[in-house]
Design a protein around this motif. Structure first.
Motif, PDB file in Angstrom:
ATOM      1  N   UNK A   4       9.305   0.648   9.952  1.00  0.00           N
ATOM      2  CA  UNK A   4      10.057   0.060   8.827  1.00  0.00           C
ATOM      3  C   UNK A   4      10.722  -1.251   9.251  1.00  0.00           C
ATOM      4  N   UNK A   5      11.239  -1.277  10.477  1.00  0.00           N
ATOM      5  CA  UNK A   5      11.839  -2.532  10.971  1.00  0.00           C
ATOM      6  C   UNK A   5      10.803  -3.643  11.051  1.00  0.00           C
ATOM      7  N   UNK A   6       9.612  -3.296  11.553  1.00  0.00           N
ATOM      8  CA  UNK A   6       8.537  -4.299  11.621  1.00  0.00           C
ATOM      9  C   UNK A   6       8.235  -4.871  10.242  1.00  0.00           C
ATOM     10  N   UNK A   7       8.209  -3.981   9.227  1.00  0.00           N
ATOM     11  CA  UNK A   7       7.832  -4.396   7.869  1.00  0.00           C
ATOM     12  C   UNK A   7       8.909  -5.257   7.215  1.00  0.00           C
ATOM     13  N   UNK A   8      10.179  -5.011   7.575  1.00  0.00           N
ATOM     14  CA  UNK A   8      11.282  -5.660   6.853  1.00  0.00           C
ATOM     15  C   UNK A   8      11.887  -6.859   7.581  1.00  0.00           C
ATOM     16  N   UNK A   9      11.833  -6.865   8.905  1.00  0.00           N
ATOM     17  CA  UNK A   9      12.547  -7.908   9.648  1.00  0.00           C
ATOM     18  C   UNK A   9      11.911  -9.279   9.401  1.00  0.00           C
TER      19      UNK A   9
ATOM     20  N   UNK B 150      18.300  -0.907  10.708  1.00  0.00           N
ATOM     21  CA  UNK B 150      17.479  -1.149   9.515  1.00  0.00           C
ATOM     22  C   UNK B 150      18.342  -1.644   8.354  1.00  0.00           C
ATOM     23  N   UNK B 151      19.543  -1.074   8.220  1.00  0.00           N
ATOM     24  CA  UNK B 151      20.482  -1.565   7.193  1.00  0.00           C
ATOM     25  C   UNK B 151      20.841  -3.018   7.488  1.00  0.00           C
ATOM     26  N   UNK B 152      21.074  -3.329   8.756  1.00  0.00           N
ATOM     27  CA  UNK B 152      21.450  -4.697   9.133  1.00  0.00           C
ATOM     28  C   UNK B 152      20.314  -5.685   8.879  1.00  0.00           C
ATOM     29  N   UNK B 153      19.074  -5.220   9.035  1.00  0.00           N
ATOM     30  CA  UNK B 153      17.924  -6.097   8.752  1.00  0.00           C
ATOM     31  C   UNK B 153      17.974  -6.581   7.304  1.00  0.00           C
ATOM     32  N   UNK B 154      18.385  -5.690   6.387  1.00  0.00           N
ATOM     33  CA  UNK B 154      18.407  -6.034   4.956  1.00  0.00           C
ATOM     34  C   UNK B 154      19.548  -6.986   4.600  1.00  0.00           C
ATOM     35  N   UNK B 155      20.647  -6.952   5.371  1.00  0.00           N
ATOM     36  CA  UNK B 155      21.820  -7.787   5.031  1.00  0.00           C
ATOM     37  C   UNK B 155      22.128  -8.791   6.144  1.00  0.00           C
ATOM     38  N   UNK B 156      21.136  -9.134   6.917  1.00  0.00           N
ATOM     39  CA  UNK B 156      21.354 -10.065   8.032  1.00  0.00           C
ATOM     40  C   UNK B 156      21.795 -11.440   7.524  1.00  0.00           C
ATOM     41  N   UNK B 157      22.754 -12.090   8.211  1.00  0.00           N
ATOM     42  CA  UNK B 157      23.189 -13.437   7.795  1.00  0.00           C
ATOM     43  C   UNK B 157      22.070 -14.476   7.842  1.00  0.00           C
ATOM     44  N   UNK B 158      20.994 -14.175   8.587  1.00  0.00           N
ATOM     45  CA  UNK B 158      19.876 -15.128   8.662  1.00  0.00           C
ATOM     46  C   UNK B 158      18.943 -15.032   7.451  1.00  0.00           C
ATOM     47  N   UNK B 159      19.089 -13.965   6.634  1.00  0.00           N
ATOM     48  CA  UNK B 159      18.278 -13.842   5.412  1.00  0.00           C
ATOM     49  C   UNK B 159      18.737 -14.860   4.372  1.00  0.00           C
ATOM     50  N   UNK B 160      17.911 -15.150   3.365  1.00  0.00           N
ATOM     51  CA  UNK B 160      18.379 -16.014   2.265  1.00  0.00           C
ATOM     52  C   UNK B 160      19.620 -15.414   1.598  1.00  0.00           C
ATOM     53  N   UNK B 161      20.618 -16.247   1.278  1.00  0.00           N
ATOM     54  CA  UNK B 161      21.882 -15.710   0.735  1.00  0.00           C
ATOM     55  C   UNK B 161      21.698 -14.837  -0.507  1.00  0.00           C
TER      56      UNK B 161
ATOM     57  N   UNK C 264      10.946  -6.358  -2.133  1.00  0.00           N
ATOM     58  CA  UNK C 264      10.174  -5.218  -2.640  1.00  0.00           C
ATOM     59  C   UNK C 264      10.891  -3.902  -2.340  1.00  0.00           C
ATOM     60  N   UNK C 265      11.491  -3.812  -1.145  1.00  0.00           N
ATOM     61  CA  UNK C 265      12.232  -2.613  -0.742  1.00  0.00           C
ATOM     62  C   UNK C 265      13.442  -2.399  -1.650  1.00  0.00           C
ATOM     63  N   UNK C 266      14.139  -3.509  -1.947  1.00  0.00           N
ATOM     64  CA  UNK C 266      15.313  -3.398  -2.822  1.00  0.00           C
ATOM     65  C   UNK C 266      14.916  -3.074  -4.258  1.00  0.00           C
TER      66      UNK C 266
ATOM     67  N   UNK D  88       0.838  -1.210   0.000  1.00  0.00           N
ATOM     68  CA  UNK D  88       0.000   0.000   0.000  1.00  0.00           C
ATOM     69  C   UNK D  88       0.874   1.262   0.000  1.00  0.00           C
ATOM     70  N   UNK D  89       2.103   1.120  -0.478  1.00  0.00           N
ATOM     71  CA  UNK D  89       3.034   2.249  -0.645  1.00  0.00           C
ATOM     72  C   UNK D  89       3.533   2.800   0.690  1.00  0.00           C
ATOM     73  N   UNK D  90       3.660   1.937   1.699  1.00  0.00           N
ATOM     74  CA  UNK D  90       4.105   2.394   3.016  1.00  0.00           C
ATOM     75  C   UNK D  90       5.553   2.877   2.993  1.00  0.00           C
ATOM     76  N   UNK D  91       6.429   2.185   2.253  1.00  0.00           N
ATOM     77  CA  UNK D  91       7.847   2.567   2.230  1.00  0.00           C
ATOM     78  C   UNK D  91       8.016   4.000   1.730  1.00  0.00           C
ATOM     79  N   UNK D  92       7.328   4.310   0.641  1.00  0.00           N
ATOM     80  CA  UNK D  92       7.424   5.655   0.050  1.00  0.00           C
ATOM     81  C   UNK D  92       6.980   6.716   1.059  1.00  0.00           C
ATOM     82  N   UNK D  93       5.843   6.476   1.698  1.00  0.00           N
ATOM     83  CA  UNK D  93       5.285   7.474   2.626  1.00  0.00           C
ATOM     84  C   UNK D  93       6.167   7.648   3.856  1.00  0.00           C
TER      85      UNK D  93
END
Length: 931
Positions: free
Chosen positions: A215-220, A265-276, A228-230, A186-191
């Motif tokens: 934003x952390x809630x949405x991305x973590x 928030x940057x770490x959420x995007x590159x966390x080692x627990x995310x898919x490689x 979608x954020x990327x 619903x365009x939350x990132x932009x807003x």
């Protein structure tokens, strides 16, 4: 309260109901329980029936908020009654949401634009989500457009509602992936990013903090939203967040909090627990947009608060972890010192400095580990700084290797542990570097010979240092010796090492020492499992017999199991980042826990195997090694053949394309030759026709005319003109004799003049025709010369193309023969054309001469014509004079006739005379015509 509730329920006047609800609102803060029990049903009824009046709706919503919310009570209540307060809010919430229509009604009220309705509605919904989050989330999720309605709050121009809308969405998106996806789409990132920018990025207030938490809630842990954020290029919009000023002054508590959340928030995007794959794409995007460079600037800046610096180091660690491009960039970063030092060296100096904060040292260790993770190039660079050939003899600069060795043998146990783990990561999964590290020699004291790094590690172990130091060194040795038979041989070559290990394992020590015993058992097990039996005294069988005699197999396995059963081992195995509550808990490294899992089982099996099984295993290993060598050899051969095949394929494709091009060129040239051949044949036929045409019309001055005939004709015409001229002159001479016969002579003169003019005009017309024919001849000669030059040019081109086509079409004999025949024919045709051109040019010259002579003749004729015209004019004048004389004579004759008639003399009439004269004239005219 009861009376007020009755008034709300029974009053017919809206004002009375409104006053009653207002009174309930004022009582709801102090008498929360009573108002909640007695009035909730009536308040809900008001929300359903009195929607037209915004004021009463606002009071009802505020009252419900005071009843359900714990915020107000928490400030007043003591800690021991906090649980009771929580239960009260939760119970009222449960009563409210029991009817799902109540939540749907609340969503509808939140859509109202009226501030007195929308704001309390938002607060009430937020409070419901706090109390019974999952249940309320589910109701909102199934209600039509439920989430979309709440998203509109972010677009509200009133900041209070917008900010509370952010808090509402925080509660709504907690631990619910489905709602998180809907909110994101619903365009939350932009807003949210727009709000952060409007508020001033990291310098903004608590609103920025709330947006970052949302934003952390949405991305973590939400891979879909991260992607979608990327994909939405929102990572690029994070770069301005970290553009802090050079002075770095004025770090307010809110700014520190905001920047801390931004880094998280940057770490959420590159966390080692995310898919490689997702992590890798985000890491690349952060490098390309300059975000990593910005973080490194903060890392090397001065005046940055310690907790921000620590979190920045952790963030940079995860941005570069396992990404070769980012790791290479980080290796090139220099600190702004004089002389400039690599950032890695500066960070390692902090790690081995015991005066630095513990969390900062842990962050630097994590950064170093991430730099070396899957980075063989970086591992090689670190180990190379320890090798004798690369050590700086001048001592001007400190290398990473020297810092690690200094930390490894310092008096601070934490430095020992960090340096040992860091060095172990430099050897992780790299057998070549494990062998190279055996070459490292250390000068322990003046006068004593240098000892190897391996020997020095075992020496410190045997000296009985702190548990932390020994655990670190044992982890380093286990990593070093695993999967490296040469290192095992070097370790066993020192006769003191095996007795030390068996002694440590055999003793019954306290709980603290159990961990060391387990690691000693692991090291001894590695020495057995990776033993290549090159040392006679320390063959596998002998070592196992030693364990059986000195320790006992069961006891050895039990001690080995101490490692994986330890609480600190379990914590370290959870995530790569070293996070310890205190320095004393710093015992295990995440990568080492993986090694233990891998080796614990195989070592246990190896200890229980008999000598025969070992022999069989050795044979199998040898066979496997031979097989592996053969496979490796064939793989190499296949790889080389693949390369050769690729090269040959490329050559074949190149040659094929060249061949196709040449074939196309040959085809094109053959078609061009055919076209030229056809053109030449057509031209040849055309030239033949033109020649025949010119020969057939040689009498009419067109092409290649014969000059003698033309000249003779012109001469004949000139003779005729001369004859006519002489005749005219003779006629003029006879004028005087014809005067007496005036009528006849007049007629004769007229006819003569007429005939002379006709003859002159005829001569001029004839002359004009001659000139026209000459012009036509000239134009035809020019056209033919142009055609001949064009044919010559085409012939030259054809010869050039035939010459180029000869090497291309060497393999086709027919094409070569055809081109040679064509060349011969073309040469013959060119020669013939040249001879024709020569003949035509000669004819052109003769025609020019003839034209010149004709033009001179025409000029002479024009002169004669003018003379004749003058003579005619003179003769006309003379005729006029004669006519005057004749008229006078006629008058005299008529007068004389009259007189003669008067005298009676017979006179002949004029008509008779005229008729007789006319007859004479006719006779004369006939004679003239015959002449």
């Amino acid at each position: 309260i009861q009376k007020l509730c009755d008034r709300v329920a029974s009053s017919t006047l809206l004002d009375d109901r409104r006053d009653a609800v207002r009174a309930l609102k004022s009582l709801s803060k102090k008498y929360r329980l009573e108002v909640g029990i007695q009035a909730m049903e009536h308040l809900i009824h008001v929300l359903q029936t009195d929607r037209s009046d915004s004021e009463i709706i606002g009071y009802a919503l505020d009252t419900l908020y005071n009843v359900i919310s714990n915020d107000l009570e928490e400030e007043e209540q003591e800690e021991n009654s906090a649980k009771q307060v929580d239960d009260l809010g939760s119970q009222f919430t449960e009563i409210f949401i029991k009817q799902q229509e109540n939540v749907t009604l609340l969503l509808t009220l939140v859509e109202e634009f009226d501030f007195h309705v929308r704001w309390p509605g938002v607060k009430l919904l937020t409070s419901l989500l706090k109390q019974q989050g999952p249940q309320v989330q589910q109701i909102i999720l199934v209600s039509p457009m439920g989430v979309s309605r709440l998203m509109d709050l972010l677009a509200d121009s009133r900041e209070v509602i917008r900010n509370d809308g952010v808090l509402l969405l925080q509660q709504l998106t907690k631990s619910n992936a489905a709602i998180q996806k809907i909110v994101a789409f619903e365009n939350a990132f932009e807003r949210l990013l727009d709000i952060i920018t409007e508020e001033g990025n990291s310098d903004g207030g608590i609103v920025v903090e709330d947006c970052l938490l949302l934003l952390q809630n949405l991305l973590k842990n939400n891979n879909s939203n991260q992607n979608f954020f990327k994909e939405g290029s929102y990572i690029q919009r994070m770069k301005p967040w970290f553009e802090v000023g050079d002075d770095n002054c004025g770090w307010s508590a809110q700014k520190v909090t905001n920047l801390h959340l931004m880094l998280q928030l940057v770490r959420v995007l590159v966390s080692p627990t995310n898919p490689p794959g997702a992590t890798s794409s985000c890491q690349k995007a952060m490098f390309h947009c300059g975000l990593l460079q910005q973080l490194c600037t903060i890392l090397m800046a001065t005046g940055v608060p310690a907790d921000i610096l620590t979190e920045t180091i952790n963030t940079v660690s995860e941005v570069i972890r396992g990404c070769q491009t980012n790791q290479d960039y980080f290796a090139s970063v220099n600190a702004p010192s004089n002389p400039p030092r690599p950032a890695i060296v500066v960070l390692l100096m902090s790690m081995v400095n015991e005066r630095q904060p513990f969390v900062l040292r842990c962050a630097v260790l994590y950064c170093f580990q991430c730099f070396l993770y899957k980075n063989q190039k970086g591992q090689g660079e670190i180990v190379s700084t320890l090798l004798p050939s690369t050590i700086d003899a001048t001592g001007n600069s400190v290398s990473a290797g020297q810092l690690l060795c200094g930390g490894l043998f310092s008096t601070d146990s934490l430095s020992n542990w960090c340096a040992a783990v860091a060095l172990a990561h430099a050897l992780q999964e790299n057998a070549t570097l494990k062998e190279q590290l055996l070459r490292v020699q250390l000068a322990t004291s003046i006068g004593n010979p240098p000892v190897s790094l391996l020997q020095q590690c075992t020496n410190i172990l045997s000296q009985g240092s702190k548990v932390q130091t020994r655990v670190g060194l044992l982890m380093l040795l286990c990593t070093w010796l695993s999967n490296c038979s040469i290192a095992v041989t070097h370790f066993l070559h020192n006769p003191a090492n095996v007795p030390f290990l068996t002694g440590q394992i055999a003793e019954n020590l306290g709980e603290e020492e159990q961990l060391v015993q387990g690691l000693c058992a692991l090291l001894l097990g590695i020495s057995i499992y990776y033993n290549d039996n090159s040392l006679e005294n320390y063959r596998k069988e002998k070592l196992k017999q030693l364990i059986e005699k000195r320790i006992g197999r069961e006891n050895f396995i039990e001690k080995l199991g101490f490692i994986s059963k330890h609480e600190l081992y379990s914590r370290a195995a959870q995530k790569p980042q070293p996070s310890f509550s205190s320095p004393d808990h710093m015992m295990f490294d995440h990568e080492f826990t993986k090694l233990v899992k891998e080796l614990e089982g195989v070592i246990s099996k190896a200890i229980y195997k008999s000598s025969e099984e070992d022999k069989k295993e050795e044979e199998v290993k040898k066979t496997l090694e031979q097989h592996d060598n053969i496979v490796t050899h064939y793989k190499k051969v296949i790889r080389e053949q693949d390369q050769e095949l690729e090269e040959l394929k490329q050559r074949v494709s190149t040659l094929t394309s060249q061949n196709e091009q040449l074939q196309a060129t040959v085809t094109q040239q053959v078609s061009q030759i055919q076209q030229h051949k056809d053109q030449y044949n057509l031209l040849k036929v055309q030239l033949g026709k033109d020649t025949q045409h010119h020969n057939s019309h040689s009498d009419t001055f067109q092409v290649n005319g014969i000059q003698t005939e033309e000249v003779s004709k012109l001469r004949e015409e000139l003779e005729e003109w001369k004859n006519k001229h002489e005749m005219l002159q003779g006629q003029l001479r006879e004028k005087d004799s014809v005067i007496e016969k005036l009528n006849s002579s007049q007629v004769e003169m007229g006819t003569t003049d007429q005939s002379s003019q006709t003859s002159k005009s005829g001569g001029l017309e004839h002359n004009n025709e001659l000139q026209k024919e000459l012009e036509m001849l000239r134009s035809q000669i020019q056209l033919q010369s142009a055609e001949i030059s064009k044919l010559q040019m085409e012939n030259q081109k054809l010869q050039v193309m035939n010459a180029a086509a000869d090497p291309v079409s060497g393999d086709s004999g027919a094409a070569a023969a055809t081109s040679s025949d064509l060349e011969g024919r073309l040469e013959q045709e060119v020669k013939e054309l040249k001879s024709q051109v020569k003949a035509l040019s000669e004819e052109k010259e003769s025609l020019k001469q003839h034209l010149d002579s004709s033009s001179s003749t025409v000029a002479i004729l024009q002169d004669e014509k003018s003379k004749l015209q003058r003579e005619v004019a003179e003769s006309k004048k003379e005729q006029d004079d004669l006519l005057v004389l004749l008229a006078d004579q006629d008058q005299k004759i008529s007068a004389l006739k009259i007189k003669l008639k008067d005298l009676g003399v017979p006179v002949e009439d004029e008509d008779d005379i005229e008729s007789g004269d006319q007859g004479d004239e006719d006779e004369d005219g006939d004679e003239e015509e015959q002449d």
